[in-house]
Design a protein around this motif. Structure first.
Motif, PDB file in Angstrom:
ATOM      1  N   GLU A   1       0.807  -1.223   0.000  1.00  0.00           N
ATOM      2  CA  GLU A   1       0.000   0.000   0.000  1.00  0.00           C
ATOM      3  C   GLU A   1       0.840   1.274   0.000  1.00  0.00           C
ATOM      4  O   GLU A   1       0.410   2.302  -0.528  1.00  0.00           O
ATOM      5  CB  GLU A   1      -0.932   0.007   1.215  1.00  0.00           C
ATOM      6  N   TYR A   2       2.024   1.236   0.594  1.00  0.00           N
ATOM      7  CA  TYR A   2       2.756   2.484   0.804  1.00  0.00           C
ATOM      8  C   TYR A   2       4.135   2.530   0.144  1.00  0.00           C
ATOM      9  O   TYR A   2       4.789   3.569   0.179  1.00  0.00           O
ATOM     10  CB  TYR A   2       2.912   2.739   2.310  1.00  0.00           C
ATOM     11  N   SER A   3       4.603   1.442  -0.439  1.00  0.00           N
ATOM     12  CA  SER A   3       5.932   1.393  -1.063  1.00  0.00           C
ATOM     13  C   SER A   3       6.980   2.082  -0.174  1.00  0.00           C
ATOM     14  O   SER A   3       7.654   3.035  -0.590  1.00  0.00           O
ATOM     15  CB  SER A   3       5.898   2.072  -2.437  1.00  0.00           C
ATOM     16  N   PRO A   4       7.124   1.642   1.058  1.00  0.00           N
ATOM     17  CA  PRO A   4       7.978   2.366   2.010  1.00  0.00           C
ATOM     18  C   PRO A   4       9.468   2.174   1.748  1.00  0.00           C
ATOM     19  O   PRO A   4       9.892   1.187   1.149  1.00  0.00           O
ATOM     20  CB  PRO A   4       7.585   1.740   3.348  1.00  0.00           C
ATOM     21  N   HIS A   5      10.247   3.159   2.218  1.00  0.00           N
ATOM     22  CA  HIS A   5      11.693   2.993   2.229  1.00  0.00           C
ATOM     23  C   HIS A   5      12.106   2.058   3.368  1.00  0.00           C
ATOM     24  O   HIS A   5      13.136   1.389   3.287  1.00  0.00           O
ATOM     25  CB  HIS A   5      12.380   4.351   2.401  1.00  0.00           C
ATOM     26  N   ALA A   6      11.302   2.047   4.434  1.00  0.00           N
ATOM     27  CA  ALA A   6      11.575   1.166   5.571  1.00  0.00           C
ATOM     28  C   ALA A   6      10.308   1.028   6.404  1.00  0.00           C
ATOM     29  O   ALA A   6       9.427   1.901   6.376  1.00  0.00           O
ATOM     30  CB  ALA A   6      12.710   1.700   6.432  1.00  0.00           C
ATOM     31  N   MET A   7      10.217  -0.075   7.154  1.00  0.00           N
ATOM     32  CA  MET A   7       9.128  -0.270   8.101  1.00  0.00           C
ATOM     33  C   MET A   7       9.702  -0.543   9.484  1.00  0.00           C
ATOM     34  O   MET A   7      10.780  -1.138   9.610  1.00  0.00           O
ATOM     35  CB  MET A   7       8.213  -1.417   7.656  1.00  0.00           C
ATOM     36  N   ILE A   8       9.001  -0.086  10.498  1.00  0.00           N
ATOM     37  CA  ILE A   8       9.432  -0.265  11.886  1.00  0.00           C
ATOM     38  C   ILE A   8       8.388  -1.094  12.618  1.00  0.00           C
ATOM     39  O   ILE A   8       7.190  -0.768  12.573  1.00  0.00           O
ATOM     40  CB  ILE A   8       9.595   1.094  12.587  1.00  0.00           C
ATOM     41  N   ILE A   9       8.810  -2.159  13.268  1.00  0.00           N
ATOM     42  CA  ILE A   9       7.922  -2.986  14.081  1.00  0.00           C
ATOM     43  C   ILE A   9       8.266  -2.758  15.549  1.00  0.00           C
ATOM     44  O   ILE A   9       9.417  -2.898  15.958  1.00  0.00           O
ATOM     45  CB  ILE A   9       8.077  -4.485  13.761  1.00  0.00           C
ATOM     46  N   ALA A  10       7.263  -2.385  16.324  1.00  0.00           N
ATOM     47  CA  ALA A  10       7.476  -2.179  17.761  1.00  0.00           C
ATOM     48  C   ALA A  10       6.143  -2.328  18.478  1.00  0.00           C
ATOM     49  O   ALA A  10       5.076  -2.105  17.880  1.00  0.00           O
ATOM     50  CB  ALA A  10       8.069  -0.794  18.037  1.00  0.00           C
ATOM     51  N   PRO A  11       6.177  -2.664  19.769  1.00  0.00           N
ATOM     52  CA  PRO A  11       4.930  -2.702  20.533  1.00  0.00           C
ATOM     53  C   PRO A  11       4.426  -1.295  20.807  1.00  0.00           C
ATOM     54  O   PRO A  11       5.135  -0.306  20.559  1.00  0.00           O
ATOM     55  CB  PRO A  11       5.359  -3.389  21.837  1.00  0.00           C
ATOM     56  N   GLY A  12       3.219  -1.193  21.314  1.00  0.00           N
ATOM     57  CA  GLY A  12       2.713   0.083  21.779  1.00  0.00           C
ATOM     58  C   GLY A  12       3.316   0.422  23.133  1.00  0.00           C
ATOM     59  O   GLY A  12       4.205  -0.283  23.626  1.00  0.00           O
ATOM     60  N   PRO A  13       2.856   1.497  23.751  1.00  0.00           N
ATOM     61  CA  PRO A  13       3.366   1.851  25.078  1.00  0.00           C
ATOM     62  C   PRO A  13       3.021   0.769  26.108  1.00  0.00           C
ATOM     63  O   PRO A  13       1.989   0.115  26.006  1.00  0.00           O
ATOM     64  CB  PRO A  13       2.625   3.154  25.404  1.00  0.00           C
ATOM     65  N   GLY A  14       3.910   0.585  27.077  1.00  0.00           N
ATOM     66  CA  GLY A  14       3.555  -0.223  28.242  1.00  0.00           C
ATOM     67  C   GLY A  14       3.758  -1.711  28.126  1.00  0.00           C
ATOM     68  O   GLY A  14       2.826  -2.491  28.294  1.00  0.00           O
TER      69      GLY A  14
END
Length: 234
Positions: free
Chosen positions: A203-216
């Motif tokens: 959908e976004y043809s990104p240069h990079a993607m970041i995977i992380a949890p939400g806060p807490g």
């Protein structure tokens, strides 16, 4: 298991899309509470609410906020979201979302014939607070970088809770967000981390993607009893 109290909304402290911070009177004193209108409806001054006070009572790291379970003056609430996927399934606050898999993937040849992400980098972060510096460093080096953040469901579930993501999107440093698993509120909703990566790439043809949890995140003081361990799988 859960500590419930009734409280009266004294003041709306601040609000933005999908979240309100309230000042409530509960147990004869004043406290702060978070309300998610997509779950409970919009809160107004004077409303009587049912509050989950468990975390504050246990002195856990919630920022000192109770959470609104219900606004008792709202008798009925309707939804207008297509699809049938539920998140927070089989709980009283299960929420229906329009998943990427249903809405865009079912008839998409690109989705069905997906082969890989063509060397699109994926960065993993153990903590939600790491997303900001990752984005800022990349944008410093590549100002026009198209960045997508994927929020997993190992910590907070509502994307709206994150002040970090709100500021990154407001300042146009982050192109889009995706919530996977039981996390909800991203620009795209997906069932799991695999379809989240596919959706972000297609959908976004990104240069990079970041995977992380939400806060807490959850920590127990034991060697493996920490939700950040999910990044090993990712």
């Amino acid at each position: 298991m859960i500590r419930l109290r009734r409280g009266i909304v004294e003041k709306i402290l601040w609000s933005r899309k999908n979240i309100q911070a309230l000042l409530v009177k509960v147990d004869s004193s004043f406290a702060k509470a978070i309300n998610y209108p997509c779950l409970t409806g919009e809160a107004k001054e004077g409303d009587e609410t049912l509050l989950n006070t468990t975390a504050v009572w246990k002195k856990l790291g919630t920022g000192g906020f109770h959470f609104v379970v219900a606004i008792l003056s709202i008798k009925e609430k309707d939804i207008d979201v297509k699809g049938h996927l539920m998140k927070m399934r089989y709980t009283p606050l299960q929420i229906k979302v329009n998943s990427y898999e249903e809405s865009r993937g079912i008839n998409s040849l690109a989705f069905l014939n997906f082969k890989g992400m063509e060397r699109c980098p994926v960065l993993l972060a153990e903590l939600h607070s790491m997303v900001n510096p990752l984005v800022c460093v990349i944008k410093e080096k590549i100002p026009d970088a198209r960045l997508v953040y994927i929020m997993t469901d190992s910590a907070s579930l509502p994307m709206a809770l994150s002040n970090n993501i709100y500021q990154l999107k407001k300042n146009k440093l982050l192109l889009a967000t995706i919530t996977c698993g039981h996390a909800f509120g991203g620009d795209l909703e997906t069932v799991n981390i695999f379809t989240a990566l596919m959706a972000g790439f297609l959908e976004y043809s990104p240069h990079a993607m970041i995977i992380a949890p939400g806060p807490g995140i959850v920590g127990t003081g034991t060697k493996y009893g920490n939700t950040s361990l999910e990044q090993g799988e990712n």
